[in-house]
Design a protein around this motif. Structure first.
Motif, PDB file in Angstrom:
ATOM      1  N   ARG A  28      -4.693   3.445  -3.272  1.00  0.00           N
ATOM      2  CA  ARG A  28      -5.589   3.956  -4.322  1.00  0.00           C
ATOM      3  C   ARG A  28      -5.106   5.306  -4.835  1.00  0.00           C
ATOM      4  O   ARG A  28      -5.126   5.572  -6.030  1.00  0.00           O
ATOM      5  N   SER A  31      -2.202   4.743  -7.123  1.00  0.00           N
ATOM      6  CA  SER A  31      -2.645   4.284  -8.438  1.00  0.00           C
ATOM      7  C   SER A  31      -3.179   5.431  -9.276  1.00  0.00           C
ATOM      8  O   SER A  31      -2.895   5.536 -10.465  1.00  0.00           O
ATOM      9  N   ARG A  32      -3.929   6.320  -8.641  1.00  0.00           N
ATOM     10  CA  ARG A  32      -4.467   7.473  -9.371  1.00  0.00           C
ATOM     11  C   ARG A  32      -3.347   8.414  -9.825  1.00  0.00           C
ATOM     12  O   ARG A  32      -3.367   8.919 -10.947  1.00  0.00           O
ATOM     13  N   HIS A  62      -6.737  -1.931  -5.654  1.00  0.00           N
ATOM     14  CA  HIS A  62      -7.687  -0.982  -6.222  1.00  0.00           C
ATOM     15  C   HIS A  62      -9.104  -1.459  -5.975  1.00  0.00           C
ATOM     16  O   HIS A  62      -9.335  -2.600  -5.604  1.00  0.00           O
ATOM     17  N   GLY A  66     -11.803   2.165  -9.805  1.00  0.00           N
ATOM     18  CA  GLY A  66     -10.448   2.560 -10.200  1.00  0.00           C
ATOM     19  C   GLY A  66      -9.852   1.614 -11.220  1.00  0.00           C
ATOM     20  O   GLY A  66      -9.219   2.044 -12.186  1.00  0.00           O
TER      21      GLY A  66
END
Length: 131
Positions: A28, A31-32, A62, A66
């Motif tokens: 996560r 991904s951010r 995710h 998100g």
């Protein structure tokens, strides 16, 4: 890579965040970080790189929150690049994630929402250096 008239800080921070998320397996967080990197590329008018990074961010594991946010940003990037079909498809994915997360989604028809997303990405003035 340098962003914002030679300021390397943002690029270095994102690069470090990506290394750290990879090292600890934080999908996560990765991904951010990819999403932020994509936004920086978009603001530097590097849309093809921004889209590639946003697609990578959305492809990883995710949660719905998100994915909702990442897919809406990706739709915005597709719009800026003139990829109208991709805007519509990605908005539909985004709507699904927003509803699954219990988050409100703009109450507009797809065609109206697409029209608002099909425009150039503005540069954030807070990142510009003033001489």
């Amino acid at each position: 890579m340098a962003f914002y008239e030679g300021d390397h800080t943002a690029a270095e921070l994102i690069s470090r965040a990506l290394q750290e998320t990879d090292a600890c397996g934080d999908h996560r967080g990765r991904s951010r970080a990819l999403t932020v990197q994509a936004l920086l590329h978009a603001e530097a008018n590097r849309l093809s790189n921004a889209i590639m990074l946003a697609e990578q961010a959305l492809a990883g594991p995710h949660d719905h929150v998100g994915a909702a946010q990442a897919s809406f940003r990706l739709a915005r990037l597709y719009g800026a690049a003139g990829r109208h079909h991709d805007v519509l498809h990605t908005l539909q994915q985004s709507r699904t994630h927003y509803h699954a997360a219990g988050m409100p989604f703009p109450d507009l028809a797809d065609t109206e929402l697409c029209r608002t997303l099909i425009r150039p990405v503005p540069r954030a003035s807070r990142f510009r250096r003033h001489q």
